[in-house]
Design a protein around this motif. Structure first.
Motif, PDB file in Angstrom:
ATOM      1  N   UNK A 140       0.883  -1.175   0.000  1.00 17.00           N
ATOM      2  CA  UNK A 140       0.000   0.000   0.000  1.00 17.00           C
ATOM      3  C   UNK A 140       0.918   1.221   0.000  1.00 17.00           C
ATOM      4  N   UNK A 141       0.988   1.928  -1.131  1.00 20.94           N
ATOM      5  CA  UNK A 141       1.920   3.057  -1.233  1.00 20.94           C
ATOM      6  C   UNK A 141       1.449   4.275  -0.460  1.00 20.94           C
ATOM      7  N   UNK A 142       0.133   4.522  -0.498  1.00 24.81           N
ATOM      8  CA  UNK A 142      -0.417   5.703   0.164  1.00 24.81           C
ATOM      9  C   UNK A 142      -0.705   5.358   1.628  1.00 24.81           C
ATOM     10  N   UNK A 143       0.190   5.766   2.512  1.00 28.57           N
ATOM     11  CA  UNK A 143       0.084   5.362   3.920  1.00 28.57           C
ATOM     12  C   UNK A 143      -1.057   6.061   4.657  1.00 28.57           C
ATOM     13  N   UNK A 144      -1.647   7.073   4.007  1.00 24.84           N
ATOM     14  CA  UNK A 144      -2.768   7.773   4.667  1.00 24.84           C
ATOM     15  C   UNK A 144      -4.055   6.958   4.602  1.00 24.84           C
ATOM     16  N   UNK A 145      -4.070   5.885   3.802  1.00 15.69           N
ATOM     17  CA  UNK A 145      -5.321   5.128   3.656  1.00 15.69           C
ATOM     18  C   UNK A 145      -5.180   3.702   4.197  1.00 15.69           C
ATOM     19  N   UNK A 146      -4.451   3.573   5.296  1.00 21.03           N
ATOM     20  CA  UNK A 146      -4.221   2.232   5.854  1.00 21.03           C
ATOM     21  C   UNK A 146      -5.533   1.544   6.250  1.00 21.03           C
ATOM     22  N   UNK A 147      -6.495   2.316   6.768  1.00 21.58           N
ATOM     23  CA  UNK A 147      -7.770   1.724   7.171  1.00 21.58           C
ATOM     24  C   UNK A 147      -8.588   1.353   5.926  1.00 21.58           C
ATOM     25  N   UNK A 148      -8.672   2.264   4.976  1.00 26.99           N
ATOM     26  CA  UNK A 148      -9.447   2.021   3.757  1.00 26.99           C
ATOM     27  C   UNK A 148      -8.873   0.855   2.955  1.00 26.99           C
ATOM     28  N   UNK A 149      -7.570   0.615   3.086  1.00 21.09           N
ATOM     29  CA  UNK A 149      -6.913  -0.449   2.306  1.00 21.09           C
ATOM     30  C   UNK A 149      -7.442  -1.840   2.663  1.00 21.09           C
ATOM     31  N   UNK A 150      -8.170  -1.956   3.769  1.00 23.99           N
ATOM     32  CA  UNK A 150      -8.768  -3.247   4.127  1.00 23.99           C
ATOM     33  C   UNK A 150      -9.848  -3.618   3.092  1.00 23.99           C
ATOM     34  N   UNK A 151     -10.285  -2.626   2.309  1.00 25.53           N
ATOM     35  CA  UNK A 151     -11.278  -2.884   1.257  1.00 25.53           C
ATOM     36  C   UNK A 151     -10.642  -3.405  -0.035  1.00 25.53           C
ATOM     37  N   UNK A 152      -9.321  -3.515  -0.066  1.00 27.47           N
ATOM     38  CA  UNK A 152      -8.632  -3.952  -1.288  1.00 27.47           C
ATOM     39  C   UNK A 152      -9.082  -5.344  -1.714  1.00 27.47           C
ATOM     40  N   UNK A 153      -9.198  -6.247  -0.749  1.00 29.55           N
ATOM     41  CA  UNK A 153      -9.562  -7.628  -1.108  1.00 29.55           C
ATOM     42  C   UNK A 153     -10.959  -7.681  -1.721  1.00 29.55           C
ATOM     43  N   UNK A 154     -12.003  -7.128  -1.065  1.00 34.13           N
ATOM     44  CA  UNK A 154     -13.300  -7.132  -1.773  1.00 34.13           C
ATOM     45  C   UNK A 154     -13.263  -6.359  -3.085  1.00 34.13           C
ATOM     46  N   UNK A 155     -12.507  -5.265  -3.157  1.00 33.60           N
ATOM     47  CA  UNK A 155     -12.485  -4.456  -4.386  1.00 33.60           C
ATOM     48  C   UNK A 155     -11.788  -5.178  -5.535  1.00 33.60           C
ATOM     49  N   UNK A 156     -10.855  -6.079  -5.214  1.00 31.84           N
ATOM     50  CA  UNK A 156     -10.166  -6.776  -6.312  1.00 31.84           C
ATOM     51  C   UNK A 156     -11.137  -7.705  -7.062  1.00 31.84           C
ATOM     52  N   UNK A 157     -12.172  -8.188  -6.371  1.00 32.35           N
ATOM     53  CA  UNK A 157     -13.198  -8.993  -7.050  1.00 32.35           C
ATOM     54  C   UNK A 157     -13.922  -8.160  -8.100  1.00 32.35           C
ATOM     55  N   UNK A 158     -14.133  -6.886  -7.765  1.00 30.63           N
ATOM     56  CA  UNK A 158     -14.823  -5.953  -8.658  1.00 30.63           C
ATOM     57  C   UNK A 158     -13.955  -5.678  -9.886  1.00 30.63           C
ATOM     58  N   UNK A 159     -12.665  -5.513  -9.656  1.00 33.57           N
ATOM     59  CA  UNK A 159     -11.725  -5.253 -10.773  1.00 33.57           C
ATOM     60  C   UNK A 159     -11.728  -6.432 -11.739  1.00 33.57           C
ATOM     61  N   UNK A 160     -11.688  -7.635 -11.196  1.00 38.74           N
ATOM     62  CA  UNK A 160     -11.713  -8.839 -12.036  1.00 38.74           C
ATOM     63  C   UNK A 160     -13.033  -8.914 -12.808  1.00 38.74           C
ATOM     64  N   UNK A 161     -14.152  -8.658 -12.130  1.00 44.99           N
ATOM     65  CA  UNK A 161     -15.459  -8.770 -12.791  1.00 44.99           C
ATOM     66  C   UNK A 161     -15.572  -7.773 -13.942  1.00 44.99           C
ATOM     67  N   UNK A 162     -15.025  -6.580 -13.769  1.00 44.68           N
ATOM     68  CA  UNK A 162     -15.077  -5.607 -14.873  1.00 44.68           C
ATOM     69  C   UNK A 162     -14.131  -5.995 -16.001  1.00 44.68           C
TER      70      UNK A 162
END
Ligand SMILES: [Zn+2]
Length: 358
Positions: A140-162
């Motif tokens: 995670x390059x942007x260290x200001x979004x450490x909490x939001x980065x927990x959404x990366x795993x669910x969001x990667x499903x969305x990236x694949x689906x698109x």
């Protein structure tokens, strides 16, 4: 010994206790989870509804958790550039031996012999610390979004689906004559965290974005959708849109899916993402099949995502996090301690994404 949230897969149960897990292998990096997300899969395992889940070999339990953001506590020099102090997201699927697994596309595993952390035969991330190979970590390059980065795993499903949508929609001309998707309708079935992330990505494509469920939506959720320009409707009291070009299901409910497939436009794409093994079936008749054939409708399943999709997800989360009127942080509706195992048994009111702070 390490404190961990465990289940006994596939029969279920939940326990927060001190467990013994074998020593790290050479070159593994020591990781401290900062936040882990809870989703329907975790709750399915705890309730014993996930028949395909199984314990880590050699253990009579499985450490839960597949959505995480961690800090690297100790790392040797490695070719992936993972260093002590970095924030990272560990990937869920670990490749088997098939051809897709060997090219980094374990999301498209051909023989099903991959493992999934916290789900199928591999301890998950809900523990005080664990060890993993640097190749399984996305920084995670942007260290200001450490909490939001927990959404990366669910969001990667969305990236694949698109990506699946991009591929499937290319079999004919799906876009408008000006090459955009403006004015086309995307309907998302369901109103959980995945549905919200799908709606945000559909907005990136400039679809008219609709979300639906069989009940009304809490004010807090409606206000998030309003900020992103998406429209919610309760389909039990009428369907306000005619003609769906992209249908995305996060519910896994056959009756709901087919209700909307019957209102799809020519060359439409339906992406099935939600799973609900115990959902009642529905009668599909010859007219439904005719409808799908006559309109060249594509129905396609999409599961998981590869490391590339984690990177895409992080890029979008970063963009959304810095956007004016950002709602990405609002998707995290509750932060709990690991001792609070109740949240696995009962969904908190108004939940989009509940997370555990370690
Ligand atoms: Zn495979």
């Amino acid at each position: 010994m390490v404190n961990a949230l465990t289940t006994n897969a596939p029969s279920g149960g939940i326990e927060f206790h001190n467990v013994q897990i074998s020593d790290p292998k050479d070159f593994e990096v020591k990781l401290k989870p900062l936040y882990t997300g809870i989703c329907g899969t975790d709750r399915g395992e705890v309730h014993g509804n996930l028949s395909f889940a199984y314990n880590h070999p050699g253990y009579n339990f499985l450490v839960l958790g597949h959505e995480a953001v961690c800090q690297v506590i100790d790392a040797q020099e490695n070719e992936y550039g993972i260093k002590t102090g970095d924030y990272v997201v560990p990937v869920v699927r670990r490749p088997g031996e098939c051809v897709n697994c060997r090219i980094g596309r374990e999301d498209n595993c051909s023989d099903g012999k991959k493992n999934e952390a916290g789900i199928t035969g591999l301890h998950g991330f809900m523990r005080d610390y664990f060890f993993d190979m640097p190749e399984n970590l996305v920084k995670v390059n942007d260290r200001s979004m450490v909490r939001e980065a927990v959404l990366t795993e669910p969001a990667k499903n969305v990236m694949k689906a698109f990506e699946v949508f991009d591929t499937v929609s290319r079999r004919s001309i799906f876009q408008n004559k000006d090459s955009t998707f403006i004015g086309k309708n995307c309907l998302i079935i369901g109103s959980g965290s995945e549905a919200f992330l799908y709606s945000m990505m559909a907005n990136e494509y400039r679809f008219n974005v609709y979300m639906t469920n069989r009940h009304s939506l809490e004010e807090s959720k409606l206000s998030i959708l309003e900020k992103t320009g998406s429209i919610f409707f309760d389909y039990t009291s009428g369907i306000p849109l005619k003609g769906i070009d992209l249908l995305i299901d996060t519910s896994g409910d056959p009756a709901t899916i087919f209700r909307f497939v019957r209102t799809m436009n020519n060359n439409g794409v339906a992406i099935l993402f939600g799973t609900k093994g115990n959902a009642p079936g529905t009668q599909v008749n010859g007219e439904d099949i005719d409808y799908i054939i006559e309109r060249n409708i594509s129905m396609v399943g999409s599961v998981d995502g590869s490391k590339k999709h984690y990177l895409d997800a992080l890029r979008y989360i970063e963009k959304w996090n810095h956007a004016h009127n950002s709602v990405i942080g609002d998707l995290i509706t509750g932060t709990y301690s690991p001792e609070n195992t109740e949240i696995f048994l009962k969904k908190p009111e108004g939940e989009i994404k509940s997370i555990i702070k370690w």
